[in-house]
Design a protein around this motif. Structure first.
Motif, PDB file in Angstrom:
ATOM      1  N   LYS A  33       0.838  -1.201   0.000  1.00 52.36           N
ATOM      2  CA  LYS A  33       0.000   0.000   0.000  1.00 52.36           C
ATOM      3  C   LYS A  33       0.869   1.245   0.000  1.00 52.36           C
ATOM      4  CE  LYS A  33      -3.722   2.355   2.460  1.00 52.36           C
ATOM      5  NZ  LYS A  33      -3.296   3.627   1.982  1.00 52.36           N
ATOM      6  N   LEU A  34       1.920   1.237   0.818  1.00 54.81           N
ATOM      7  CA  LEU A  34       2.831   2.376   0.866  1.00 54.81           C
ATOM      8  C   LEU A  34       3.460   2.611  -0.503  1.00 54.81           C
ATOM      9  CD1 LEU A  34       4.311   4.522   2.562  1.00 54.81           C
ATOM     10  CD2 LEU A  34       6.016   2.783   3.067  1.00 54.81           C
ATOM     11  N   GLU A  35       3.867   1.527  -1.163  1.00 57.26           N
ATOM     12  CA  GLU A  35       4.472   1.647  -2.484  1.00 57.26           C
ATOM     13  C   GLU A  35       3.473   2.208  -3.504  1.00 57.26           C
ATOM     14  OE1 GLU A  35       7.569  -1.069  -4.949  1.00 57.26           O
ATOM     15  OE2 GLU A  35       5.791  -2.085  -4.225  1.00 57.26           O
ATOM     16  N   ARG A  36       2.224   1.715  -3.460  1.00 54.30           N
ATOM     17  CA  ARG A  36       1.190   2.231  -4.377  1.00 54.30           C
ATOM     18  C   ARG A  36       0.920   3.714  -4.116  1.00 54.30           C
ATOM     19  NH1 ARG A  36      -1.289  -2.569  -2.930  1.00 54.30           N
ATOM     20  NH2 ARG A  36      -2.718  -1.443  -1.563  1.00 54.30           N
ATOM     21  N   ASP A  37       0.804   4.064  -2.826  1.00 54.36           N
ATOM     22  CA  ASP A  37       0.551   5.470  -2.482  1.00 54.36           C
ATOM     23  C   ASP A  37       1.696   6.359  -2.943  1.00 54.36           C
ATOM     24  OD1 ASP A  37      -1.802   4.659  -1.333  1.00 54.36           O
ATOM     25  OD2 ASP A  37      -1.129   4.895   0.748  1.00 54.36           O
ATOM     26  N   LEU A  38       2.918   5.869  -2.784  1.00 52.99           N
ATOM     27  CA  LEU A  38       4.084   6.636  -3.212  1.00 52.99           C
ATOM     28  C   LEU A  38       4.066   6.838  -4.729  1.00 52.99           C
ATOM     29  CD1 LEU A  38       6.749   8.014  -2.527  1.00 52.99           C
ATOM     30  CD2 LEU A  38       7.851   5.789  -2.710  1.00 52.99           C
ATOM     31  N   GLU A  39       3.731   5.787  -5.471  1.00 50.79           N
ATOM     32  CA  GLU A  39       3.655   5.906  -6.929  1.00 50.79           C
ATOM     33  C   GLU A  39       2.585   6.911  -7.337  1.00 50.79           C
ATOM     34  OE1 GLU A  39       3.046   2.034  -8.605  1.00 50.79           O
ATOM     35  OE2 GLU A  39       4.988   1.293  -7.922  1.00 50.79           O
ATOM     36  N   GLN A  40       1.414   6.854  -6.690  1.00 47.51           N
ATOM     37  CA  GLN A  40       0.332   7.782  -7.013  1.00 47.51           C
ATOM     38  C   GLN A  40       0.734   9.221  -6.693  1.00 47.51           C
ATOM     39  OE1 GLN A  40      -2.989   6.256  -4.810  1.00 47.51           O
ATOM     40  NE2 GLN A  40      -3.509   4.731  -6.370  1.00 47.51           N
ATOM     41  N   THR A  41       1.385   9.407  -5.554  1.00 47.31           N
ATOM     42  CA  THR A  41       1.827  10.745  -5.161  1.00 47.31           C
ATOM     43  C   THR A  41       2.857  11.268  -6.148  1.00 47.31           C
ATOM     44  OG1 THR A  41       1.425  10.233  -2.841  1.00 47.31           O
ATOM     45  CG2 THR A  41       2.869  12.084  -3.302  1.00 47.31           C
ATOM     46  N   THR A  42       3.788  10.420  -6.541  1.00 46.31           N
ATOM     47  CA  THR A  42       4.819  10.823  -7.497  1.00 46.31           C
ATOM     48  C   THR A  42       4.194  11.176  -8.844  1.00 46.31           C
ATOM     49  OG1 THR A  42       6.424   9.399  -6.395  1.00 46.31           O
ATOM     50  CG2 THR A  42       6.945  10.092  -8.635  1.00 46.31           C
ATOM     51  N   GLU A  43       3.276  10.328  -9.306  1.00 48.73           N
ATOM     52  CA  GLU A  43       2.618  10.600 -10.588  1.00 48.73           C
ATOM     53  C   GLU A  43       1.830  11.903 -10.528  1.00 48.73           C
ATOM     54  OE1 GLU A  43       0.329   7.127 -11.489  1.00 48.73           O
ATOM     55  OE2 GLU A  43       2.106   5.885 -11.796  1.00 48.73           O
ATOM     56  N   SER A  44       1.139  12.150  -9.411  1.00 44.27           N
ATOM     57  CA  SER A  44       0.378  13.396  -9.258  1.00 44.27           C
ATOM     58  C   SER A  44       1.312  14.600  -9.255  1.00 44.27           C
ATOM     59  CB  SER A  44      -0.423  13.369  -7.953  1.00 44.27           C
ATOM     60  OG  SER A  44      -1.400  12.367  -7.989  1.00 44.27           O
ATOM     61  N   ALA A  45       2.439  14.471  -8.548  1.00 38.94           N
ATOM     62  CA  ALA A  45       3.389  15.587  -8.492  1.00 38.94           C
ATOM     63  C   ALA A  45       3.990  15.868  -9.857  1.00 38.94           C
ATOM     64  CB  ALA A  45       4.490  15.271  -7.475  1.00 38.94           C
ATOM     65  N   VAL A  46       4.310  14.823 -10.595  1.00 36.13           N
ATOM     66  CA  VAL A  46       4.871  15.006 -11.944  1.00 36.13           C
ATOM     67  C   VAL A  46       3.850  15.679 -12.844  1.00 36.13           C
ATOM     68  CG1 VAL A  46       5.607  13.760 -14.017  1.00 36.13           C
ATOM     69  CG2 VAL A  46       6.544  13.127 -11.787  1.00 36.13           C
ATOM     70  N   GLN A  47       2.604  15.231 -12.791  1.00 33.89           N
ATOM     71  CA  GLN A  47       1.563  15.826 -13.627  1.00 33.89           C
ATOM     72  C   GLN A  47       1.351  17.296 -13.252  1.00 33.89           C
ATOM     73  OE1 GLN A  47       0.207  14.547 -16.321  1.00 33.89           O
ATOM     74  NE2 GLN A  47      -0.877  16.468 -16.631  1.00 33.89           N
ATOM     75  N   GLU A  48       1.313  17.569 -11.955  1.00 30.47           N
ATOM     76  CA  GLU A  48       1.136  18.947 -11.502  1.00 30.47           C
ATOM     77  C   GLU A  48       2.312  19.812 -11.935  1.00 30.47           C
ATOM     78  OE1 GLU A  48       0.778  21.243  -7.244  1.00 30.47           O
ATOM     79  OE2 GLU A  48      -0.142  19.261  -7.406  1.00 30.47           O
ATOM     80  N   GLY A  49       3.512  19.255 -11.873  1.00 31.08           N
ATOM     81  CA  GLY A  49       4.696  19.989 -12.309  1.00 31.08           C
ATOM     82  C   GLY A  49       4.639  20.297 -13.797  1.00 31.08           C
ATOM     83  N   LYS A  50       4.205  19.320 -14.607  1.00 31.41           N
ATOM     84  CA  LYS A  50       4.070  19.550 -16.055  1.00 31.41           C
ATOM     85  C   LYS A  50       3.072  20.661 -16.333  1.00 31.41           C
ATOM     86  CE  LYS A  50       5.136  14.923 -17.824  1.00 31.41           C
ATOM     87  NZ  LYS A  50       4.566  13.727 -18.472  1.00 31.41           N
ATOM     88  N   GLU A  51       1.946  20.629 -15.622  1.00 30.68           N
ATOM     89  CA  GLU A  51       0.924  21.659 -15.825  1.00 30.68           C
ATOM     90  C   GLU A  51       1.461  23.038 -15.437  1.00 30.68           C
ATOM     91  OE1 GLU A  51      -2.428  20.273 -13.588  1.00 30.68           O
ATOM     92  OE2 GLU A  51      -2.811  18.611 -14.976  1.00 30.68           O
ATOM     93  N   ASP A  52       2.212  23.100 -14.323  1.00 30.44           N
ATOM     94  CA  ASP A  52       2.787  24.377 -13.899  1.00 30.44           C
ATOM     95  C   ASP A  52       3.770  24.909 -14.932  1.00 30.44           C
ATOM     96  OD1 ASP A  52       1.304  24.248 -11.582  1.00 30.44           O
ATOM     97  OD2 ASP A  52       2.982  23.637 -10.295  1.00 30.44           O
ATOM     98  N   VAL A  53       4.605  24.010 -15.478  1.00 31.18           N
ATOM     99  CA  VAL A  53       5.578  24.431 -16.490  1.00 31.18           C
ATOM    100  C   VAL A  53       4.859  24.914 -17.743  1.00 31.18           C
ATOM    101  CG1 VAL A  53       7.364  23.573 -18.067  1.00 31.18           C
ATOM    102  CG2 VAL A  53       7.474  23.009 -15.636  1.00 31.18           C
ATOM    103  N   GLU A  54       3.833  24.185 -18.162  1.00 32.92           N
ATOM    104  CA  GLU A  54       3.087  24.594 -19.360  1.00 32.92           C
ATOM    105  C   GLU A  54       2.422  25.944 -19.143  1.00 32.92           C
ATOM    106  OE1 GLU A  54       0.394  21.389 -20.158  1.00 32.92           O
ATOM    107  OE2 GLU A  54       1.983  20.059 -20.861  1.00 32.92           O
ATOM    108  N   GLN A  55       1.844  26.133 -17.958  1.00 36.70           N
ATOM    109  CA  GLN A  55       1.184  27.406 -17.664  1.00 36.70           C
ATOM    110  C   GLN A  55       2.200  28.541 -17.611  1.00 36.70           C
ATOM    111  OE1 GLN A  55      -0.884  27.524 -13.932  1.00 36.70           O
ATOM    112  NE2 GLN A  55      -2.017  29.373 -14.475  1.00 36.70           N
ATOM    113  N   ALA A  56       3.326  28.308 -16.948  1.00 30.11           N
ATOM    114  CA  ALA A  56       4.353  29.346 -16.845  1.00 30.11           C
ATOM    115  C   ALA A  56       4.914  29.668 -18.223  1.00 30.11           C
ATOM    116  CB  ALA A  56       5.467  28.891 -15.903  1.00 30.11           C
ATOM    117  N   THR A  57       5.170  28.631 -19.016  1.00 31.59           N
ATOM    118  CA  THR A  57       5.705  28.845 -20.368  1.00 31.59           C
ATOM    119  C   THR A  57       4.725  29.658 -21.194  1.00 31.59           C
ATOM    120  OG1 THR A  57       6.878  26.744 -20.239  1.00 31.59           O
ATOM    121  CG2 THR A  57       6.562  27.663 -22.421  1.00 31.59           C
ATOM    122  N   SER A  58       3.460  29.296 -21.106  1.00 31.23           N
ATOM    123  CA  SER A  58       2.431  30.011 -21.858  1.00 31.23           C
ATOM    124  C   SER A  58       2.359  31.470 -21.427  1.00 31.23           C
ATOM    125  CB  SER A  58       1.088  29.323 -21.639  1.00 31.23           C
ATOM    126  OG  SER A  58       0.041  30.104 -22.130  1.00 31.23           O
TER     127      SER A  58
END
Length: 102
Positions: A59-84
């Motif tokens: 469960k800890l491993e799954r939660d960590l993967e989900q958190t990492t994936e969410s952070a990466v997606q949020e980071g991509k969105e922030d970069v796209e917004q800032a770039t725009s």
């Protein structure tokens, strides 16, 4: 008046020694049996907790993967917004520069 104390006979001493030896052996046997019972109980508990530990780790491993994936997606969105945003500001500045140069 004299009081006489009787010394124990060899048979009395042998009987007491035999009784003490029997009690010692029985106590040791009981102790070994109890130790084995406790070891078995602890082993069973360990197996029970082992399953829980593996489940918790999964469960800890799954939660960590989900958190990492969410952070990466949020980071991509922030970069796209800032770039725009910065790209739009650069275009506006370029337009302003051309319009004032004319």
């Amino acid at each position: 008046m004299s009081t006489s104390t009787q010394s124990p006979t060899a048979n009395d001493l042998a009987a007491k020694a035999t009784t003490a030896a029997t009690q010692t052996v029985e106590g040791a046997s009981y102790t070994a049996t109890r130790a084995q019972q406790e070891a078995n109980a602890l082993h069973a508990q360990g197996q029970h907790h082992k399953g829980r530990t593996e489940e918790a780790f999964d469960k800890l491993e799954r939660d960590l993967e989900q958190t990492t994936e969410s952070a990466v997606q949020e980071g991509k969105e922030d970069v796209e917004q800032a770039t725009s945003t910065y790209f739009q500001k650069a275009l506006n500045l370029a337009d302003y520069g051309f319009s004032t140069a004319e």
